[in-house]
Design an enzyme around this catalytic site. Structure first.
Site, PDB file in Angstrom:
ATOM      1  N   GLY A  21     -87.964  45.224  75.213  1.00 51.93           N
ATOM      2  CA  GLY A  21     -89.224  46.063  76.051  1.00 51.93           C
ATOM      3  C   GLY A  21     -88.262  47.160  76.811  1.00 51.93           C
ATOM      4  O   GLY A  21     -87.609  46.587  77.926  1.00 51.93           O
ATOM      5  N   CYS A  22     -89.059  48.202  77.715  1.00 51.73           N
ATOM      6  CA  CYS A  22     -88.527  48.816  78.734  1.00 51.73           C
ATOM      7  C   CYS A  22     -88.651  48.058  80.170  1.00 51.73           C
ATOM      8  O   CYS A  22     -87.806  47.571  80.619  1.00 51.73           O
ATOM      9  CB  CYS A  22     -89.344  50.176  78.556  1.00 51.73           C
ATOM     10  SG  CYS A  22     -90.556  50.405  78.689  1.00 51.73           S
ATOM     11  N   HIS A  23     -89.546  47.494  80.263  1.00 54.06           N
ATOM     12  CA  HIS A  23     -89.649  46.635  81.396  1.00 54.06           C
ATOM     13  C   HIS A  23     -89.183  45.562  81.401  1.00 54.06           C
ATOM     14  O   HIS A  23     -88.970  45.272  82.635  1.00 54.06           O
ATOM     15  CB  HIS A  23     -91.781  46.749  81.595  1.00 54.06           C
ATOM     16  CG  HIS A  23     -92.295  47.228  81.810  1.00 54.06           C
ATOM     17  ND1 HIS A  23     -92.197  48.599  82.922  1.00 54.06           N
ATOM     18  CD2 HIS A  23     -93.520  48.453  81.300  1.00 54.06           C
ATOM     19  CE1 HIS A  23     -93.598  49.489  83.004  1.00 54.06           C
ATOM     20  NE2 HIS A  23     -94.215  49.523  81.439  1.00 54.06           N
ATOM     21  N   GLY A  49     -85.899  46.616  82.679  1.00 53.25           N
ATOM     22  CA  GLY A  49     -85.827  46.800  83.742  1.00 53.25           C
ATOM     23  C   GLY A  49     -85.162  45.281  84.721  1.00 53.25           C
ATOM     24  O   GLY A  49     -85.278  44.995  85.213  1.00 53.25           O
TER      25      GLY A  49
END
Length: 136
Positions: A115-117, A120
């Site tokens: 996922g994006c979180h 990152g």
């Protein structure tokens, strides 16, 4: 030419993937007729015989159900849900981290999309861990 099926193509993630792939001429996007979209037999046939690559853009339970339908070991699955991110049968798909990760993702038939979180965080922390700087 590879046939790609996006299960959950009406949602945000599915729409984005469709948008990015729709202009390519080296692949063919395949879809289920709208009337068959929720038909388990039609979905199972598509996942086993109608595609080479399946993107699962579904809620977790639906993604687990879809993976349970797949009997064809040659179908590559990219699951965008959180359902298989810690499943040992799936490779965590972050090929940019290292040559080893790229090789694992390239060879895999079951890939859990981060996922994006998580992406990152991992992108920032992974180089530190690899360099042995795990202390704050």
């Amino acid at each position: 030419m590879k046939r790609i099926f996006i299960d959950g193509s009406a949602g945000t993630t599915g729409l984005r993937i469709h948008e990015r792939l729709s202009g390519r001429e080296d692949i063919r996007l395949v879809t289920l007729d709208e009337a068959l979209r929720k038909d388990p037999a039609a979905k199972k046939a598509m996942l086993n015989e109608g595609c080479d690559i399946a993107f699962l853009c579904l809620p977790d339970d639906a993604a687990r159900e879809a993976v349970g339908m797949i009997e064809n070991p040659d179908v590559t699955v990219l699951d965008t849900s959180t359902a298989h991110r810690t499943d040992p049968r799936f490779v965590y798909g972050f090929p940019e981290l290292s040559p080893e990760r790229r090789a694992a993702v390239t060879a895999a038939r079951r890939i859990a999309v981060p996922g994006c979180h998580a992406s990152g965080f991992i992108a920032l922390v992974y180089p530190l861990v690899e360099a042995g700087k795990t202390r704050c």
